[in-house]
Design a protein around this motif. Structure first.
Motif, PDB file in Angstrom:
ATOM      1  N   PHE A 407       0.834  -1.200   0.000  1.00  0.00           N
ATOM      2  CA  PHE A 407       0.000   0.000   0.000  1.00  0.00           C
ATOM      3  C   PHE A 407       0.869   1.251   0.000  1.00  0.00           C
ATOM      4  O   PHE A 407       0.550   2.238  -0.670  1.00  0.00           O
ATOM      5  N   GLU A 408       1.992   1.205   0.719  1.00  0.00           N
ATOM      6  CA  GLU A 408       2.916   2.341   0.746  1.00  0.00           C
ATOM      7  C   GLU A 408       3.454   2.647  -0.647  1.00  0.00           C
ATOM      8  O   GLU A 408       3.453   3.801  -1.098  1.00  0.00           O
ATOM      9  N   ALA A 409       3.898   1.615  -1.359  1.00  0.00           N
ATOM     10  CA  ALA A 409       4.441   1.811  -2.709  1.00  0.00           C
ATOM     11  C   ALA A 409       3.347   2.267  -3.671  1.00  0.00           C
ATOM     12  O   ALA A 409       3.587   3.098  -4.564  1.00  0.00           O
ATOM     13  N   ALA A 410       2.129   1.733  -3.497  1.00  0.00           N
ATOM     14  CA  ALA A 410       1.021   2.121  -4.364  1.00  0.00           C
ATOM     15  C   ALA A 410       0.655   3.588  -4.162  1.00  0.00           C
ATOM     16  O   ALA A 410       0.381   4.313  -5.131  1.00  0.00           O
ATOM     17  N   LEU A 411       0.656   4.044  -2.912  1.00  0.00           N
ATOM     18  CA  LEU A 411       0.376   5.454  -2.640  1.00  0.00           C
ATOM     19  C   LEU A 411       1.451   6.346  -3.256  1.00  0.00           C
ATOM     20  O   LEU A 411       1.141   7.423  -3.794  1.00  0.00           O
ATOM     21  N   SER A 412       2.694   5.921  -3.182  1.00  0.00           N
ATOM     22  CA  SER A 412       3.777   6.696  -3.791  1.00  0.00           C
ATOM     23  C   SER A 412       3.524   6.890  -5.282  1.00  0.00           C
ATOM     24  O   SER A 412       3.716   7.983  -5.830  1.00  0.00           O
ATOM     25  N   SER A 413       3.069   5.834  -5.943  1.00  0.00           N
ATOM     26  CA  SER A 413       2.772   5.931  -7.378  1.00  0.00           C
ATOM     27  C   SER A 413       1.636   6.917  -7.636  1.00  0.00           C
ATOM     28  O   SER A 413       1.673   7.688  -8.607  1.00  0.00           O
ATOM     29  N   ALA A 414       0.619   6.900  -6.775  1.00  0.00           N
ATOM     30  CA  ALA A 414      -0.510   7.818  -6.945  1.00  0.00           C
ATOM     31  C   ALA A 414      -0.064   9.264  -6.812  1.00  0.00           C
ATOM     32  O   ALA A 414      -0.459  10.132  -7.610  1.00  0.00           O
ATOM     33  N   PHE A 415       0.782   9.560  -5.801  1.00  0.00           N
ATOM     34  CA  PHE A 415       1.263  10.929  -5.634  1.00  0.00           C
ATOM     35  C   PHE A 415       2.136  11.354  -6.812  1.00  0.00           C
ATOM     36  O   PHE A 415       2.082  12.507  -7.254  1.00  0.00           O
ATOM     37  N   VAL A 416       2.922  10.432  -7.341  1.00  0.00           N
ATOM     38  CA  VAL A 416       3.768  10.752  -8.492  1.00  0.00           C
ATOM     39  C   VAL A 416       2.908  11.058  -9.716  1.00  0.00           C
ATOM     40  O   VAL A 416       3.178  12.013 -10.466  1.00  0.00           O
ATOM     41  N   VAL A 417       1.850  10.266  -9.936  1.00  0.00           N
ATOM     42  CA  VAL A 417       0.945  10.523 -11.064  1.00  0.00           C
ATOM     43  C   VAL A 417       0.282  11.891 -10.904  1.00  0.00           C
ATOM     44  O   VAL A 417       0.202  12.675 -11.863  1.00  0.00           O
ATOM     45  N   ALA A 418      -0.186  12.197  -9.688  1.00  0.00           N
ATOM     46  CA  ALA A 418      -0.813  13.504  -9.451  1.00  0.00           C
ATOM     47  C   ALA A 418       0.171  14.633  -9.719  1.00  0.00           C
ATOM     48  O   ALA A 418      -0.182  15.658 -10.320  1.00  0.00           O
ATOM     49  N   GLY A 419       1.416  14.463  -9.277  1.00  0.00           N
ATOM     50  CA  GLY A 419       2.427  15.484  -9.529  1.00  0.00           C
ATOM     51  C   GLY A 419       2.742  15.646 -10.998  1.00  0.00           C
ATOM     52  O   GLY A 419       2.903  16.777 -11.493  1.00  0.00           O
ATOM     53  N   ALA A 420       2.813  14.528 -11.736  1.00  0.00           N
ATOM     54  CA  ALA A 420       3.106  14.589 -13.169  1.00  0.00           C
ATOM     55  C   ALA A 420       1.986  15.292 -13.929  1.00  0.00           C
ATOM     56  O   ALA A 420       2.247  16.116 -14.828  1.00  0.00           O
ATOM     57  N   VAL A 421       0.736  14.990 -13.571  1.00  0.00           N
ATOM     58  CA  VAL A 421      -0.405  15.648 -14.224  1.00  0.00           C
ATOM     59  C   VAL A 421      -0.378  17.142 -13.929  1.00  0.00           C
ATOM     60  O   VAL A 421      -0.650  17.978 -14.808  1.00  0.00           O
ATOM     61  N   THR A 422      -0.037  17.512 -12.700  1.00  0.00           N
ATOM     62  CA  THR A 422       0.025  18.929 -12.338  1.00  0.00           C
ATOM     63  C   THR A 422       1.122  19.652 -13.107  1.00  0.00           C
ATOM     64  O   THR A 422       0.929  20.783 -13.583  1.00  0.00           O
TER      65      THR A 422
END
Length: 453
Positions: A407-422
């Motif tokens: 879950f920790e690694a999955a959350l990291s991916s979600a934050f990275v995707v959000a940052g990339a979209v931003t």
């Protein structure tokens, strides 16, 4: 008070998600529906709520919205199962979609002098900011002491209803357009089908008939929505506005803000509770830097846009928020909070710099008589982005987990995707958000469906 309640509800739920997950035995998709069922109805009915208030009477619609919101809050608090809770949240969204635009329309009608109206709307916006900032803390305190149902009981506005009956004065706009019922219905069905596919795809399988059918239904329904809006005499979403490059870029950027901000916020409390082992109360306090930064910086964003121009301020904001989210993607279970809070604060500052200037840019792109409509439409695009942010980033987490990631690694991916979209949004605004420097940014946007006086 009414708008404070609506905004409080948009952030207080995030603090309660870990407790809901534990007590109701929910998976991630269940938590997504608890959030998105509310945001979806607000997004799709907000413009119709403003028209309804103008046609039927702003006080009447305000009272109706507050009543529905109250009953829905009681239903949520007493919900015996996740299904009832999700239904209550959807009903809350319907009430909020009537309550929020009616509250702003009542303020504008009660203050015909422009200077007084600007002060009143400034107070309205200030209380909205306090509602956003109070949500995580109030949620943490209430859930820690009484459990998740308490967050909905605090939203029962009995005093608000009584005060509104005696204080508010009825007003309406006889020239208000007819309500676009087909457009509203198709928009709810289309975005709802798309959200269903994104939220349920991880558990049901992305190639399952139900998920493929939901995506196909979304495409067909949204295509029908576009066709209906092009032919409707008084469309809910006038597509001609998007012929203006400035309006299109502003709306796109605002959707990115909603996507990244709401999508990442959905996971903040879950990260602190499930990854770092914080209590729910402590997690509510730990997420506070985002909302506090937004409350402090937002009042200055419009002034900065007047001085430096929309493009520079918005691009700077997105260029701050993007790396802030990317930095959150590298936070781990043993990362000290001293190395976490500033990432949240940078993200909040970045998004705070974007919203008011983007609204100002959208208003500048249209005629004065359509400024209220432009403001309402761009608010709707932000809400649509929020719906998709929770759905898409949740899908990223579930997909990573199904592939064996923690879950920790999955959350990291979600934050990275959000940052990339931003950051992609920063590139778009940097290249195409060209306006006459500062024009229109200083004026206070007229609320949706409220004529200028």
């Amino acid at each position: 008070m009414g708008q404070f309640m609506v905004l409080l509800d948009s952030t207080i739920v995030g603090a309660a998600l870990p407790d809901m997950q534990q007590r109701l035995h929910l998976r991630l998709d269940g938590l997504q529906w608890i959030v998105d069922s509310y945001v979806l109805l607000v997004a799709m009915l907000l413009l119709s709520g403003g028209v309804l208030a103008d046609r039927l009477g702003r006080k009447r619609v305000f009272l109706a919205g507050a009543t529905v919101f109250t009953l829905a809050s009681v239903l949520c608090a007493a919900a015996p199962s996740p299904g009832w809770l999700i239904a209550g949240r959807a009903l809350q969204g319907i009430g909020a979609a009537a309550l929020s635009p009616a509250s702003l329309a009542l303020l504008a009608a009660a203050h015909p002098v422009p200077q007084d109206r600007v002060k009143a709307i400034g107070l309205w916006a200030g209380l909205s900011g306090i509602g956003l900032a109070a949500g995580p803390v109030a949620g943490g305190v209430l859930v820690d002491a009484f459990g998740w149902p308490a967050i909905f009981l605090v939203n029962v506005p009995a005093v608000l209803l009584v005060a509104a009956l005696y204080v508010l004065t009825e007003s309406r706009d006889p020239a208000a357009p007819a309500i676009d019922i087909p457009g509203a219905a198709l928009s709810v069905l289309g975005v709802g089908a798309l959200s269903f596919g994104l939220i349920e795809g991880g558990s049901r399988g992305w190639t399952s008939p139900v998920i493929l059918g939901s995506f196909a239904a979304a495409v067909v329904t949204l295509a029908a929505f576009v066709a209906v809006e092009q032919r409707a005499p008084a469309p809910m979403l006038p597509l001609r506005l998007f012929r203006q490059r400035l309006f299109t870029v502003s709306s796109t950027a605002m959707a990115v803000v909603g996507f990244a901000l709401m999508g990442s916020s959905f996971f903040f409390s879950q990260f602190f509770v499930h990854v770092q082992g914080s209590s729910i109360l402590r997690a509510g306090l730990q997420t506070l830097p985002v909302t506090l930064a937004m409350v402090v910086v937002s009042p200055y964003a419009g002034r900065l846009a007047v001085r430096y121009g929309f493009r520079i301020v918005v691009t700077t904001g997105l260029a701050l928020a993007g790396p802030g989210l990317l930095a959150l993607g590298f936070v781990q279970a043993d990362t000290a909070y001293a190395h976490v809070w500033w990432r949240l604060a940078v993200t909040g500052v970045g998004f705070a710099l974007t919203m008011s200037p983007l609204t100002g840019a959208a208003i500048q792109s249209v005629g004065t008589h359509e400024s209220g409509l432009a403001s309402g439409v761009i608010s709707t695009t932000r809400q649509i982005g929020a719906v998709l942010g929770v759905a898409v980033l949740g899908a990223v987490v579930r997909t990573r987990q199904s592939g064996g990631a923690s879950f920790e690694a999955a959350l990291s991916s979600a934050f990275v995707v959000a940052g990339a979209v931003t950051l992609a949004g920063a590139v778009v605004t940097g290249l195409w958000l060209w306006t006459r420097r500062g024009a229109g940014a200083a004026s206070c946007p007229t609320p949706p469906h409220v004529p200028r006086r």
